[in-house]
Design an enzyme around this catalytic site. Structure first.
Site, short mmCIF file in Angstrom:
data_model
loop_
_atom_site.label_atom_id
_atom_site.label_comp_id
_atom_site.label_asym_id
_atom_site.label_seq_id
_atom_site.Cartn_x
_atom_site.Cartn_y
_atom_site.Cartn_z
CB CYS A 37 -42.53 -16.22 -21.83
SG CYS A 37 -40.80 -15.83 -21.48
CB CYS A 41 -41.11 -15.48 -25.23
SG CYS A 41 -40.49 -16.93 -24.34
#
Length: 663
Positions: free
Chosen positions: A71, A74
């Protein structure tokens, strides 16, 4: 068509790079699941096997980030999350920070069970929960560090009395009347009070910061009334007030009314130490022969020459002496080390002369290996070179510890290398004609090689090498070298805070502390940050010769006698008969007014020995040496004269014998 064109250009390396990137993006299972967080981060990396065990019946609350290693958000948020974990690491007995990677195939079922649909997802888990719980999701848009930290405080306060974390102190405000009742009262510990606004989080954060410490109770008062403010002299909020064990009290004097300044001030109070730390003895250090060495009072804003010289003594006579011979890379490392120290050490002239003489001797030797005993002979001045001296005992001052095995040599080694980096930045021509003059990393690389080659603590050397590999090659100037070493030293301090090697009288905190350099500390968006420009200026003020105190340094007593320098240093025994590493015995320093009055006869002898002799080719000769030279010269002349007349008479007799006429 686009795909066909891509494969037609496969020979171009750029398309190969693109192909690798696409594989990594669309095949997350092959990505490393530890690339966002590692064991060195101050948080707990959870897995499907450890998640439920950690959360159920936990003595602490938890804040867990469920993320995916592929991600993009992230990845961008990982540094903030690591910084949050480091910022609240002292809170871990009340609330802990964890992460779980949902991109790891082993964690698929767990993330599904907990209903994780988006990344990152933040879940709070209460303490002492015996039932399975999927946690409470934080749904706010603001995920900045100060906001999340304040939410952690609020989440802790939402615990009931039944599930309150046992180690977490009360966070509710105290009543003003309770605080006023402490005036003039004696106690067994300090009491610190943070007076603040109702919506302020400073007091609660300071309370949580001081959880791992004992000898201090921290509380807060919200919206103090006018009577309390006038009685205690509180002019602005937030303000800190301290009640000492002896009954004295007063405002906490900090440069800035911020959480970091209050917490740092309280952690450094005398008698305040970590709860798991060892007991602090009285202000004396016990040694093997029963002598108690008096505690040396010192100013922490000064650098003490005694620490630097004691460190050099231990380095040259104890640590390096364990190597019988130096050759190859070891010899090169030692030569580079001596070069840097001899050129940059801002010490007393006798010590500098010893280092310079050692350097000249090493450079002049054409041999590929050197017995270390030969180096020791020069360090011990067995050649009796005039004006050359290095203490042969240890007197730690700023590096003294509450127990013999704490601080000491490692502290002095850090001190030495900080001094050398600053000297290299302030004296750019000092390393001219050494082969190191054009390298801004000269001191750092020399330090790196020395630590990995000679430093006795192999684990310490491994950690330092990891830090060096990570970023040392990014240092491009001498000033960056100074800051690099400072940053890494603080990283080491943070890692070792609370360890058994930490001296309870000298807790490992970020340095310089606010009382030494207020301008070095700032707070941006609720997070403590460093003003590196001010830090650099402070370091250059701190590690200069003008800030080095000569107090407690050993007085020169002539060349080190061979029968003393060759003795093995006395070992210090700690805790029973278990053998400890050999360290030189510590001798208490005399008060200044008595230092020159003890044993006047010995002083007279030492003064006689200090009379300069004749210096020739950097070698000093005493009057006795010169007398022996003259005597040998005269004896040689007489011997040659005798031999001359002997052979002359023998030659004449031979001629007479063989030239006689016969009739």
């Amino acid at each position: 068509m686009a795909l066909r064109r891509c494969w037609s250009c496969v020979s171009d390396y750029r398309y190969w790079l693109l192909l690798v990137a696409l594989v990594l993006i669309f095949n997350p299972l092959q990505c490393s699941t530890t690339r966002l967080y590692s064991s060195t981060d101050p948080l707990t990396i959870l897995t499907s096997e450890t998640l439920k065990k950690s959360l159920q019946n936990s003595s602490t609350a938890w804040l867990v980030q469920f993320y995916s290693s592929w991600c993009g958000h992230c990845i961008q948020y990982a540094p903030t999350w690591s910084a949050l974990a480091g910022d609240v690491k002292d809170w871990d007995t009340a609330i802990r920070i964890g992460v779980l990677d949902c991109a790891d195939e082993k964690n698929f079922d767990t993330c599904k069970e907990y209903g994780i649909h988006f990344y990152p997802t933040f879940r709070y888990f209460k303490a002492r929960n015996s039932q399975p719980d999927t946690g409470k999701t934080y749904r706010g848009a603001d995920r900045e560090l100060p906001t999340v930290r304040q939410l952690m405080v609020t989440f802790l306060q939402n615990h009931s009395q039944e599930d309150w974390p046992p180690a977490c102190p009360p966070l509710e405000p105290s009543r003003a009347l309770e605080i006023l009742s402490l005036l003039g009262q004696k106690s067994h510990q300090y009491t610190a009070v943070i007076f603040e606004d109702e919506k302020s989080f400073v007091g609660r954060e300071v309370i949580l910061d001081l959880m791992p410490y004992k000898g201090l109770n921290v509380t807060r008062v919200a919206e103090p009334d006018k009577i309390v403010r006038e009685k205690l002299g509180i002019e602005s909020l937030p303000s800190g007030y301290l009640f000492s064990p002896d009954g004295s009290h007063g405002l906490i004097d900090v440069q800035k009314p911020l959480r970091f300044f209050f917490s740092s001030y309280l952690k450094l109070l005398p008698g305040v130490r970590r709860k798991q730390a060892r007991r602090i003895p009285e202000k004396a250090v016990s040694v093997e022969n029963g002598i108690h060495v008096a505690w040396k009072e010192f100013n922490k804003s000064k650098v003490y020459m005694a620490d630097l010289e004691s460190g050099l003594h231990y380095l040259l006579r104890v640590e390096l002496a364990s190597h019988k011979t130096l050759e190859g890379e070891e010899l090169k490392t030692f030569k580079d080390f001596v070069t840097v120290v001899a050129k940059l050490f801002p010490g007393r002239q006798p010590v500098v002369k010893l280092l310079e003489t050692l350097l000249e001797w090493l450079i002049s030797l054409p041999i590929a290996h050197i017995p270390y005993d030969a180096i020791l002979d020069l360090v011990n001045n067995k050649m009796r070179i005039s004006g050359m001296f290095l203490t042969n005992k240890i007197d730690w001052v700023g590096c003294q510890g509450s127990q013999p095995e704490l601080r000491g040599y490692p502290c002095s080694l850090w001190l030495l290398f900080h001094t050398l980096t600053v000297q290299a930045a302030e004296r750019p021509d000092a390393l001219a004609n050494t082969g190191l003059e054009d390298n801004p990393q000269a001191v750092l690389q020399t330090m790196r090689k020395y630590i990995t080659t000679f430093f006795g603590c192999q684990e310490c050397g491994r950690h330092f090498e990891e830090m060096a590999k990570e970023s040392m090659n990014q240092v491009n100037t001498a000033d960056e070298s100074v800051l690099w070493l400072w940053k890494k030293h603080n990283i080491v301090n943070n890692r070792l805070a609370g360890a058994l090697s930490e001296d309870p009288m000298f807790p490992k905190t970020s340095w310089p502390t606010p009382d030494l350099c207020p301008a070095c500390h700032e707070e941006v968006d609720g997070l403590h940050t460093w003003n590196e420009k001010e830090v650099l200026a402070f370091l250059k003020r701190h590690y200069v010769f003008s800030n080095m105190s000569p107090k407690y340094t050993a007085e020169q007593e002539g060349p080190v006698p061979g029968n003393q320098a060759d003795k093995e240093p006395a070992a210090v025994k700690v805790g029973g008969d278990a053998p400890n590493p050999v360290v030189p015995s510590v001798r208490p320093a005399l008060p200044e007014k008595h230092q020159n009055k003890e044993k006047p006869e010995a002083n007279v002898i030492s003064q006689k020995e200090q009379k300069p002799g004749v210096t020739f080719l950097v070698l000093g000769f005493s009057n006795i040496d010169m007398s022996l030279c003259v005597l040998l010269y005269v004896a040689s002349c007489l011997f040659l004269m005798v031999m001359f007349f002997f052979f002359r008479m023998r030659s004449k007799r031979w001629k007479i014998k063989h030239n006689r006429l016969y009739v």
